[in-house]
Scaffold this active site. Structure first.
Site, PDB file in Angstrom:
ATOM      1  N   LYS A  74       0.843  -1.192   0.000  1.00 14.35           N
ATOM      2  CA  LYS A  74       0.000   0.000   0.000  1.00 14.35           C
ATOM      3  C   LYS A  74       0.882   1.246   0.000  1.00 14.35           C
ATOM      4  O   LYS A  74       1.874   1.312   0.734  1.00 14.35           O
ATOM      5  CB  LYS A  74      -0.907  -0.022   1.233  1.00 14.35           C
ATOM      6  CG  LYS A  74      -1.917   1.107   1.317  1.00 14.35           C
ATOM      7  CD  LYS A  74      -2.808   0.904   2.539  1.00 14.35           C
ATOM      8  CE  LYS A  74      -3.842   1.995   2.690  1.00 14.35           C
ATOM      9  NZ  LYS A  74      -4.722   1.762   3.873  1.00 14.35           N
ATOM     10  N   SER A 148      -9.273   1.764   3.127  1.00 12.98           N
ATOM     11  CA  SER A 148      -8.469   2.534   2.199  1.00 12.98           C
ATOM     12  C   SER A 148      -7.486   1.669   1.425  1.00 12.98           C
ATOM     13  O   SER A 148      -6.898   2.095   0.439  1.00 12.98           O
ATOM     14  CB  SER A 148      -7.707   3.618   2.982  1.00 12.98           C
ATOM     15  OG  SER A 148      -6.852   3.037   3.968  1.00 12.98           O
ATOM     16  N   SER A 172      -9.624  -0.544   7.393  1.00 14.84           N
ATOM     17  CA  SER A 172      -9.070  -0.617   6.039  1.00 14.84           C
ATOM     18  C   SER A 172      -8.378  -1.930   5.729  1.00 14.84           C
ATOM     19  O   SER A 172      -8.129  -2.231   4.559  1.00 14.84           O
ATOM     20  CB  SER A 172      -8.092   0.542   5.822  1.00 14.84           C
ATOM     21  OG  SER A 172      -8.749   1.782   5.990  1.00 14.84           O
TER      22      SER A 172
END
Length: 602
Positions: A74, A148, A172
């Protein structure tokens, strides 16, 4: 051969020389570059791949536990050689070194293919809040992928990588797993280092793992979960929560799992999700789980503090200089959320901390009565267009079951739980107190095998569980009913010998239980009584046969080891008691087990 999807399958293919890292990783990098779901912000270069491959030369899975395994990162987590953007082009910087956990994975042989798309500054649960565009759901392009950690989840679900790193402040690391039919492990806060992470809420942030199976997650967590003394929020993982504590075979049998009262569940009009959750409860009961209705209200109230309380100021603190210089460089929805921190005071923060502590006392007391709690990971899923039309409210709906987790310091695993009538995945989450990670993984292994869904969006079949060492030769099962039960004073005598919990269950209905004289530690005596007994709660552990002698040597009279009949008719080695000792002891059979007796006695 079929393309390996899981970490363990890939390692086996390398070991048997059915695949080579050079060919496999070159293919996977090409797939990442061809991705059309907006998963990636930037991939590594050919030269960088060559460098990673050079580090693998002359080695094998016997040398490196993640030899040649591709993964995604990420893009709020640092990888040396690629910029970190946190989902904001103007914020981008070039890190001098990789994040602590990224480097640990690379050192173990894993190969990062690049950085993945996310909700900007990890603020959102929808996967639409990015200047690189919304990440499309792996099952249907029109739907959100969850955020996210959107890109990280979809790269796993589509088989581009075997695992990925996400983050979790408010859900997330779980919501994207549910929306893409994969697993998301939000380990205990501080277990996985956050050094090299752009913080969202530094006191709450967790770096998380996405993968296809609990077997993979158990391996990955052992490597990713090393204590980092440079991370001020890091905490050392206790011995009882390491990889050897993972034992999914029959892990759910005899367990008590909490479930919110029906009126406290929210599905936001999604009848298919509601039906799948009820089906999951039936499936758990079929696995021998006792479902216990709990009051979910204190958990839900704690969740509201994350965005309605002063913790939003932590998001502001994380990017204060950047935000103050020109907040318009953020997406409008992010500017609104983070800007809402302005005006929050220290008094507000302390009041909220006091309220959170009050909720935690209530929630911890509820958790102490069960082995874990099951909830929907998210009550519903929306299209990208629906979220864009109402970004704040729908994002809040998605977080109904997630926002409290880090505030209350719990561990959680998100698990696939079926496919809705729309063709979109649905998932459940099992959560428990800090350091219950391996217990949750074990439950997850038993759950996934019972459901048998294909992996992610790949249609690849679910592989069988890897046989744990405890199911192989050289191990013996041992039933315990007293102070050796999990979490009780003498349980350490099992753990220090490498024992692993197999299941919680009962004896057959032919036993009586007595509170013996002496202590502490206080101990019970178990006596067989044909026709006049009851079923008594026990735990079955497995330990190396080589450790059984030393364990037996430490058992004081009038106790010893013999054979006890379990509820399923099996006979296992267990603690038994000489008859003379119970002549003057208090019979406690009516309590059904030692835990309940001790709880009521205190």
């Amino acid at each position: 051969m079929n393309t390996p999807i899981t970490v363990i399958e890939l390692l086996a293919a390398y070991q048997s020389e059915q695949l080579s890292p050079d060919g496999f990783l070159t293919q996977k990098l090409a797939e990442a570059r061809a991705d059309e779901r907006n998963c990636w912000i930037e991939s590594i270069s050919d030269a960088q791949l060559d460098s990673f491959l050079a580090n693998l030369k002359g080695k094998s899975p016997k040398d490196l536990p993640l030899f040649g395994v591709p993964f995604a990162i990420k893009d709020n987590i640092d990888l040396a050689g690629l910029p970190t953007t946190a989902g904001c082009k103007d914020y981008a910087y070039q890190p001098e070194s990789s994040a602590y956990v990224v480097q640990a994975l690379i050192n173990a042989g894993a190969v990062p293919l690049g950085k993945t798309n996310l909700d900007q500054f990890a603020t959102g649960l929808v996967g639409t809040r990015s200047p690189w565009g919304a990440v499309k759901n792996s099952f249907n392009d029109a739907y959100i992928s969850g955020g996210s950690s959107s890109g990280s989840a979809v790269t796993v679900a589509t088989g581009q990588v075997c695992f990925s790193l996400g983050t979790d402040t408010a859900g997330s690391g779980r919501v994207p797993a549910a929306f893409n039919n994969i697993l998301g492990m939000k380990a205990t806060k501080g277990m996985v280092s956050c050094t090299g992470l752009v913080p969202a809420c530094k006191s709450l942030d967790c770096i998380t793992l996405f993968a296809h199976t609990p077997d993979d997650l158990n391996l990955l967590l052992e490597i990713a979960g090393h204590y980092d003394e440079t991370d001020c929020y890091a905490r050392p993982n206790p011995e009882s929560n390491h990889a050897t504590a993972y034992h999914p075979e029959n892990a759910l049998t005899g367990r008590k799992i909490g479930v919110p009262a029906p009126e406290q569940l929210a599905f936001f009009g999604n009848d298919s999700a509601k039906a799948l959750f009820n089906a999951a409860l039936d499936k758990l009961k079929a696995q021998g789980v006792e479902l216990v209705e709990i009051d979910f209200e204190p958990f839900a109230q704690a969740a509201l503090l994350l965005y309605e309380g002063p913790w939003v100021a932590e998001r502001y603190a994380a990017i204060e200089t950047f935000f103050e210089a020109d907040s318009s460089r953020c997406l409008p929805v992010i500017e609104t959320i983070i800007g809402g921190a302005q005006g929050k005071t220290a008094v507000d923060a302390f009041k909220a901390i006091y309220q959170l502590q009050a909720y935690k006392v209530q929630c911890d007391a509820i958790l102490s009565t069960v082995d874990s709690v099951v909830i929907p990971t998210a009550g519903t899923i929306y299209t990208i267009d629906e979220v864009n039309a109402d970004p704040i409210k729908l994002n809040s709906n998605v977080g109904y079951y997630t926002n409290f987790m880090n505030l209350l310091d719990y561990a959680a695993i998100a698990l696939p739980a079926g496919i809705q009538t729309t063709g979109l995945p649905f998932g459940i989450t099992l959560f428990g107190p800090a350091w219950s990670d391996r217990k949750l993984l074990s439950f997850g292994g038993a759950w996934q095998q019972s459901l048998g869904l294909p992996l992610g969006a790949t249609h690849a079949p679910l592989p069988a569980l890897e046989p744990s060492a405890a199911t192989q030769e050289g191990w013996v099962e041992l039933a315990v009913c007293g102070a050796h039960l999990e979490g009780l004073p003498l349980n350490v005598q099992l753990l220090e010998r490498g024992a692993r919990l197999v299941k919680a269950t009962h004896t057959s209905a032919h036993y009586k239980l007595y509170a013996l004289a002496g202590g502490p530690p206080f101990r019970p005596g178990l006596i067989r009584s044909e026709g006049a007994g009851s079923a008594i709660e026990v735990e079955v552990w497995t330990l190396p046969q080589t450790a059984l002698g030393s364990f037996l040597q430490g058992i004081p009279q009038p106790l010893g080891l013999g054979k006890v009949e379990l509820a399923d008719g099996a006979w296992v080695t267990s603690f038994i008691c000489e008859g003379y000792a119970v002549e003057t002891a208090e019979e406690i059979t009516q309590y059904g087990g030692w835990r309940r007796y001790m709880a009521e006695k205190s």
